[in-house]
Design a protein around this motif. Structure first.
Motif, short mmCIF file in Angstrom:
data_model
loop_
_atom_site.label_atom_id
_atom_site.label_comp_id
_atom_site.label_asym_id
_atom_site.label_seq_id
_atom_site.Cartn_x
_atom_site.Cartn_y
_atom_site.Cartn_z
N ARG A 109 2.08 33.42 44.07
CA ARG A 109 1.81 32.16 43.36
C ARG A 109 2.72 31.03 43.81
N TRP A 134 -3.64 30.52 35.18
CA TRP A 134 -2.41 30.59 34.42
C TRP A 134 -2.16 29.27 33.71
N SER A 135 -1.50 29.36 32.57
CA SER A 135 -1.13 28.17 31.80
C SER A 135 0.29 27.76 32.15
N LYS A 150 -6.66 27.48 30.35
CA LYS A 150 -7.30 28.74 30.04
C LYS A 150 -8.35 28.38 29.00
N THR A 185 4.83 23.17 38.67
CA THR A 185 3.58 23.91 38.56
C THR A 185 2.47 23.08 39.21
N ALA A 210 -2.82 23.94 31.59
CA ALA A 210 -2.17 24.12 32.89
C ALA A 210 -1.79 22.79 33.53
N TYR A 248 0.47 27.15 26.00
CA TYR A 248 -0.09 28.50 26.11
C TYR A 248 -1.50 28.50 26.70
N ASP A 306 2.81 27.85 30.14
CA ASP A 306 3.72 28.88 29.62
C ASP A 306 3.80 30.09 30.54
N ASP A 307 2.71 30.38 31.24
CA ASP A 307 2.73 31.49 32.20
C ASP A 307 3.57 31.15 33.43
N LEU A 308 3.51 29.88 33.86
CA LEU A 308 4.14 29.49 35.12
C LEU A 308 5.57 28.96 34.97
N ARG A 309 5.91 28.44 33.81
CA ARG A 309 7.26 27.88 33.62
C ARG A 309 8.37 28.87 33.89
N GLY A 351 -3.21 25.11 37.71
CA GLY A 351 -2.80 26.38 37.13
C GLY A 351 -2.84 27.56 38.08
#
Length: 157
Positions: free
Chosen positions: A143, A82-83, A57, A113, A43, A40, A85-88, A117
Motif C-alpha cells: 500500500r 481502506w478508510s 467505505k 494517504t 478515505a 472509520y 482510520d485504516d491508513l493513518r 483510499g
C-alpha cells in the motif's frame, strides 16, 4: 488536506468557474468534518470541476450526511478499500521511521494517504527510487508508494 487548500487558492485567484468555486468551498467546509468525525469510513475527497468525489467505505449514513452538507453541489461516491482510520497507522509508522530511512539515504519529505483510499504516498529524496520502493514494500506493505519530489524545471540563475 493539501487538495482542499489548493482548491481554495484556485477559487480565490479566479481560476475556477462559479460552479467550481462553489464545489471548492463545499470541499473546504466538509473535508475537515469528514476527516474528524468519519475517519472509520471516509478515505478522501477530490474536486472534479463543479462536483466532488467522495471516497469511502460504503456507509449510507455518511452518504446521507455528505449530501445534506453539500447542498446543490453534485457528489459522486466511490468505494475505497481502506478508510483514513485504516491508513493513518501506516502513515504514523513511516513518520516514526524517518531517522531509519535517513540513515539509508532516503530523505522523507512528506507522507500522506491517497484520497481514493488505496494506500499511502511517500515523497522522498533518494538516488535510487526503485530500491527505495522495494525497501518500503518489504518494511510496510504494497500500500506504500514512494515517489520523488516534483520538480518545476526552473533552473536557478
Amino acid at each position: 488536506m493539501a487538495i482542499i487548500a489548493l482548491l481554495a487558492i484556485t477559487a480565490l485567484l479566479g481560476g475556477c468557474a462559479t460552479g467550481d468555486a462553489e464545489a471548492g468551498e463545499v470541499a473546504n467546509r466538509i473535508g475537515p468534518r469528514l476527516n474528524a468525525f468519519w475517519g472509520y469510513a471516509f478515505a478522501g475527497l477530490e474536486q472534479d470541476g463543479d462536483r466532488l468525489i467522495i471516497y469511502r467505505k460504503p456507509n449510507t449514513d455518511l452518504d446521507t450526511t455528505v449530501r445534506k452538507w453539500a447542498g446543490d453541489v453534485e457528489v459522486d461516491f466511490r468505494d475505497a478499500p481502506w478508510s483514513l482510520d485504516d491508513l493513518r497507522p501506516l502513515v504514523d509508522r513511516v513518520h516514526a521511521d524517518r531517522q531509519h530511512w535517513a540513515e539509508q539515504e532516503i530523505q522523507i519529505r512528506y507522507v500522506t494517504t491517497r484520497p481514493d483510499g488505496t494506500g499511502v504516498n511517500v515523497v522522498a529524496q533518494t538516488n535510487d527510487l526503485d530500491a527505495a520502493q522495494t525497501a518500503f514494500t518489504l518494511t510496510y506493505d504494497t500500500r506504500v508508494t514512494v515517489a520523488l519530489p516534483a520538480t518545476t524545471g526552473i533552473v536557478p540563475a
